[in-house]
Each structure stands twice: as C-alpha cells, then as structure tokens.
Design a protein around this motif. Sequence first.
Motif, PDB file in Angstrom:
ATOM      1  N   SER A  40       0.833  -1.200   0.000  1.00  0.00           N
ATOM      2  CA  SER A  40       0.000   0.000   0.000  1.00  0.00           C
ATOM      3  C   SER A  40       0.868   1.250   0.000  1.00  0.00           C
ATOM      4  O   SER A  40       0.443   2.318  -0.438  1.00  0.00           O
ATOM      5  CB  SER A  40      -0.933   0.010   1.211  1.00  0.00           C
ATOM      6  N   TYR A  41       2.117   1.090   0.500  1.00  0.00           N
ATOM      7  CA  TYR A  41       3.065   2.209   0.490  1.00  0.00           C
ATOM      8  C   TYR A  41       4.480   1.679   0.310  1.00  0.00           C
ATOM      9  O   TYR A  41       4.900   0.734   0.979  1.00  0.00           O
ATOM     10  CB  TYR A  41       3.004   3.004   1.791  1.00  0.00           C
ATOM     11  N   GLN A  49       3.287   7.628   9.057  1.00  0.00           N
ATOM     12  CA  GLN A  49       2.377   8.616   8.484  1.00  0.00           C
ATOM     13  C   GLN A  49       1.304   7.934   7.634  1.00  0.00           C
ATOM     14  O   GLN A  49       1.533   6.868   7.065  1.00  0.00           O
ATOM     15  CB  GLN A  49       3.148   9.618   7.616  1.00  0.00           C
ATOM     16  N   ASN A  50       0.133   8.564   7.575  1.00  0.00           N
ATOM     17  CA  ASN A  50      -0.910   8.096   6.663  1.00  0.00           C
ATOM     18  C   ASN A  50      -0.607   8.659   5.284  1.00  0.00           C
ATOM     19  O   ASN A  50      -0.709   9.875   5.068  1.00  0.00           O
ATOM     20  CB  ASN A  50      -2.285   8.554   7.139  1.00  0.00           C
ATOM     21  N   LYS A  51      -0.228   7.794   4.382  1.00  0.00           N
ATOM     22  CA  LYS A  51       0.227   8.223   3.064  1.00  0.00           C
ATOM     23  C   LYS A  51      -0.851   8.020   2.000  1.00  0.00           C
ATOM     24  O   LYS A  51      -1.491   6.968   1.947  1.00  0.00           O
ATOM     25  CB  LYS A  51       1.483   7.439   2.666  1.00  0.00           C
ATOM     26  N   SER A  52      -1.030   9.027   1.165  1.00  0.00           N
ATOM     27  CA  SER A  52      -1.941   8.886   0.032  1.00  0.00           C
ATOM     28  C   SER A  52      -1.199   8.349  -1.194  1.00  0.00           C
ATOM     29  O   SER A  52      -1.789   7.682  -2.043  1.00  0.00           O
ATOM     30  CB  SER A  52      -2.585  10.236  -0.305  1.00  0.00           C
ATOM     31  N   ALA A  53       0.102   8.626  -1.259  1.00  0.00           N
ATOM     32  CA  ALA A  53       0.916   8.161  -2.388  1.00  0.00           C
ATOM     33  C   ALA A  53       1.295   6.706  -2.198  1.00  0.00           C
ATOM     34  O   ALA A  53       1.662   6.283  -1.096  1.00  0.00           O
ATOM     35  CB  ALA A  53       2.169   9.012  -2.520  1.00  0.00           C
ATOM     36  N   LYS A  54       1.211   5.932  -3.259  1.00  0.00           N
ATOM     37  CA  LYS A  54       1.593   4.520  -3.205  1.00  0.00           C
ATOM     38  C   LYS A  54       3.110   4.371  -3.213  1.00  0.00           C
ATOM     39  O   LYS A  54       3.667   3.503  -2.522  1.00  0.00           O
ATOM     40  CB  LYS A  54       0.988   3.763  -4.386  1.00  0.00           C
ATOM     41  N   GLU A  97       6.799   6.653  -2.943  1.00  0.00           N
ATOM     42  CA  GLU A  97       7.368   7.957  -2.588  1.00  0.00           C
ATOM     43  C   GLU A  97       8.889   7.851  -2.540  1.00  0.00           C
ATOM     44  O   GLU A  97       9.437   6.930  -1.936  1.00  0.00           O
ATOM     45  CB  GLU A  97       6.838   8.402  -1.225  1.00  0.00           C
TER      46      GLU A  97
END
Length: 238
Positions: free
Chosen positions: A163-164, A221-226, A228
């Motif tokens: 997911s990240y 951190q809650n990441k929106s980007a898959k 980074e």
Amino acid sequence: MKKIAVLSGTSGMIGMQLLHCLIQDNSYDMIISVGRRKLALKHEKLVQVEMDMAKIRSMDLETKLRESDIGGVYFPLIADLNNKSLEIHAFCSLGTTIKIAGSKEKFQEIDHDYVMNFAFWSNGLGANKFLYVSALGADPQSSTFYNKVKGEVEEDLKVIPFSYLGLFQPSLLLGSRKEFRLGEEIAKIVMKPLVWLKLLKKFRPIHDYQVAKAMVFHANQNKSAKVEVIPSKDMQDF
C-alpha cells in the motif's frame, strides 16, 4: 491492532540505528529481525530469526518461531500472524560493496536478489508498507553499476502490491561501520565541509541515524501516495 516491524540488514549502519529507533518507538509492539545470524542484543520487543536470504521466499515464519520457542513465548505472536490481526511494516537496509561482495555478480545477488526476496516474503507475511534504503543517484539506466543496481531494485519493488513503498536515497553515509572502506573515508574528509553549505544540501553527507529516523517517521504517516522517493536533502532535517 498491534503493529510490528520486520527488519533485514539489521547488522549494518542504518539497520542498527533503525533497530534502536523502533525499540524506542512505543507504537511498535514487536520487532522481528531476520538475517543470517543473530545479533548480540536482547530486548523484550525484539525477536531474532535466522534465515538464509537466498531462500527466504520459501521460509515459513511460524515454523521458524516454533523451532526457537521456549516456554511458548511466541504463541501470542503466532496467533496474531494466523489471524491477520497485525499491521506490519517492513524495513530493508540490505547492502554491500563490490569489494566486500567479491564480484559484480555477488553484489547483484545481495543488493538486488536478496532485497527482492525479502520484499516478496514480507508482502506474503502481510506487510502493507515497505521502506527501502536505496542511494542518491539510483537509476536503472545509470552507467555506474552501483547506481544501476539500486535503480533496478527501486523499479522492481514497484511491482509488489504494497500500500506504500518508501524509497530512501541517502548521500554519503556518516557513521561507524564494522569494515573499513578507504574510498568512503576519503570522501567523508573531502565532503564533510559541505554539511555547512545549504546550497549543496542534496549532496552533503548524512548520518545513519538521520536516515533511520526518517524511515520510521514516514512509516508512521498516513500516506496517500503509493510510491514515494525521499531524497537525502529531506532526510537531513531529522
């Protein structure tokens, strides 16, 4: 939900700093370190598992834990793994040099194949985040073999459905290594004055603990980007 960290490359500069950061971070309930041998370190949060990184994809963590369990210490962890009731973050700082590896082929095996093996294994374990120590200048098209391999790893990791995916690209590392690297020591002497030059922040040397702290910070951190990419200059702030 309990949160655990799975580490590879723990005996290295950044790996040891990562371990200390994660031990001090109260958000992680347990840390699982996998590698060829165990560290001379004990902590109530730390579980050490000996694994051959060339064969880790076929290794079953529950079996390894049961083999080394004394008095049922790992039973709660095994139950959580089976119930899929864990949030798992995987941290990878595996890496070597061609000189230490002995050949380009062996370097490729350690820096690429072992990293990918760990990534596939941790994804199968249920890890939803993967944080990898790459290098400044990583590029699969690079004419520099080291940067080329690092770039290939970055591209190959993107295929795995985390997911990240955090790709950390530090500049020259400052810290204490077990082995002596002449070229690196010369570079440290030449480049250390760059620490004071803000305009060259992208290239100036960075401490191992700064990279480790940046990795733990981004993992939490809650990441929106898959995917980074975290450049060295951004890690300098830690």
